[in-house]
Design a protein around this motif. Sequence first.
Motif, PDB file in Angstrom:
ATOM      1  N   ASN A   4      44.483  40.408  51.753  1.00  0.00           N
ATOM      2  CA  ASN A   4      43.446  40.624  50.730  1.00  0.00           C
ATOM      3  C   ASN A   4      44.070  40.959  49.382  1.00  0.00           C
ATOM      4  O   ASN A   4      43.612  40.492  48.334  1.00  0.00           O
ATOM      5  CB  ASN A   4      42.503  41.743  51.150  1.00  0.00           C
ATOM      6  N   VAL A   5      45.126  41.776  49.375  1.00  0.00           N
ATOM      7  CA  VAL A   5      45.814  42.130  48.133  1.00  0.00           C
ATOM      8  C   VAL A   5      46.471  40.900  47.532  1.00  0.00           C
ATOM      9  O   VAL A   5      46.403  40.657  46.323  1.00  0.00           O
ATOM     10  CB  VAL A   5      46.832  43.256  48.382  1.00  0.00           C
ATOM     11  N   ILE A   6      47.106  40.104  48.375  1.00  0.00           N
ATOM     12  CA  ILE A   6      47.766  38.880  47.895  1.00  0.00           C
ATOM     13  C   ILE A   6      46.734  37.910  47.328  1.00  0.00           C
ATOM     14  O   ILE A   6      46.943  37.313  46.264  1.00  0.00           O
ATOM     15  CB  ILE A   6      48.585  38.232  49.035  1.00  0.00           C
ATOM     16  N   ASP A   7      45.607  37.758  48.020  1.00  0.00           N
ATOM     17  CA  ASP A   7      44.545  36.877  47.514  1.00  0.00           C
ATOM     18  C   ASP A   7      43.993  37.378  46.184  1.00  0.00           C
ATOM     19  O   ASP A   7      43.728  36.593  45.277  1.00  0.00           O
ATOM     20  CB  ASP A   7      43.416  36.772  48.535  1.00  0.00           C
ATOM     21  N   PHE A   8      43.824  38.682  46.059  1.00  0.00           N
ATOM     22  CA  PHE A   8      43.335  39.279  44.813  1.00  0.00           C
ATOM     23  C   PHE A   8      44.310  39.001  43.665  1.00  0.00           C
ATOM     24  O   PHE A   8      43.894  38.589  42.575  1.00  0.00           O
ATOM     25  CB  PHE A   8      43.150  40.785  45.009  1.00  0.00           C
ATOM     26  N   CYS A   9      45.597  39.213  43.903  1.00  0.00           N
ATOM     27  CA  CYS A   9      46.614  38.954  42.863  1.00  0.00           C
ATOM     28  C   CYS A   9      46.673  37.474  42.508  1.00  0.00           C
ATOM     29  O   CYS A   9      46.783  37.124  41.320  1.00  0.00           O
ATOM     30  CB  CYS A   9      47.978  39.450  43.328  1.00  0.00           C
ATOM     31  N   ASN A  10      46.606  36.618  43.502  1.00  0.00           N
ATOM     32  CA  ASN A  10      46.617  35.177  43.231  1.00  0.00           C
ATOM     33  C   ASN A  10      45.399  34.748  42.420  1.00  0.00           C
ATOM     34  O   ASN A  10      45.507  33.903  41.529  1.00  0.00           O
ATOM     35  CB  ASN A  10      46.669  34.391  44.541  1.00  0.00           C
ATOM     36  N   TYR A  11      44.253  35.322  42.725  1.00  0.00           N
ATOM     37  CA  TYR A  11      43.036  35.003  41.989  1.00  0.00           C
ATOM     38  C   TYR A  11      43.176  35.393  40.518  1.00  0.00           C
ATOM     39  O   TYR A  11      42.860  34.603  39.630  1.00  0.00           O
ATOM     40  CB  TYR A  11      41.843  35.725  42.622  1.00  0.00           C
ATOM     41  N   TRP A  12      43.649  36.608  40.258  1.00  0.00           N
ATOM     42  CA  TRP A  12      43.784  37.046  38.871  1.00  0.00           C
ATOM     43  C   TRP A  12      44.919  36.329  38.163  1.00  0.00           C
ATOM     44  O   TRP A  12      44.866  36.098  36.934  1.00  0.00           O
ATOM     45  CB  TRP A  12      43.934  38.561  38.772  1.00  0.00           C
ATOM     46  N   TRP A  13      45.976  35.954  38.841  1.00  0.00           N
ATOM     47  CA  TRP A  13      47.049  35.158  38.232  1.00  0.00           C
ATOM     48  C   TRP A  13      46.504  33.788  37.830  1.00  0.00           C
ATOM     49  O   TRP A  13      46.782  33.288  36.745  1.00  0.00           O
ATOM     50  CB  TRP A  13      48.223  35.019  39.198  1.00  0.00           C
ATOM     51  N   TYR A  16      44.358  34.215  34.794  1.00  0.00           N
ATOM     52  CA  TYR A  16      45.214  34.419  33.623  1.00  0.00           C
ATOM     53  C   TYR A  16      45.762  33.086  33.127  1.00  0.00           C
ATOM     54  O   TYR A  16      45.750  32.806  31.926  1.00  0.00           O
ATOM     55  CB  TYR A  16      46.341  35.382  33.984  1.00  0.00           C
ATOM     56  N   HIS A  34      56.473  33.808  28.931  1.00  0.00           N
ATOM     57  CA  HIS A  34      56.394  35.125  29.564  1.00  0.00           C
ATOM     58  C   HIS A  34      57.536  36.037  29.120  1.00  0.00           C
ATOM     59  O   HIS A  34      57.336  37.243  28.931  1.00  0.00           O
ATOM     60  CB  HIS A  34      56.364  34.994  31.083  1.00  0.00           C
TER      61      HIS A  34
END
Length: 77
Positions: A4-13, A16, A34
Amino acid sequence: MLQNVIDFCNYWWFRYLMVTELYMVEKWERVTIHVIFAILFCLFWYFNYSVLLSFTGSVLGITPISSVVDQHGSKIV
């Protein structure tokens, strides 16, 4: 839970990259941008820390904690 954390980070990446339109550039261009952003962030942080913080402290009459520690010769642990 880790997934879930990985999916959340991937979604926000992904968001972005879409908002900044960096999804359209090549990988080396994205890395370059970057790095430039990181250098600018560090320069702004250093300026705020060294110049603005001491200026506002002197205007407001706040003594920096580093000078308090240096006067007493003790360290805060």
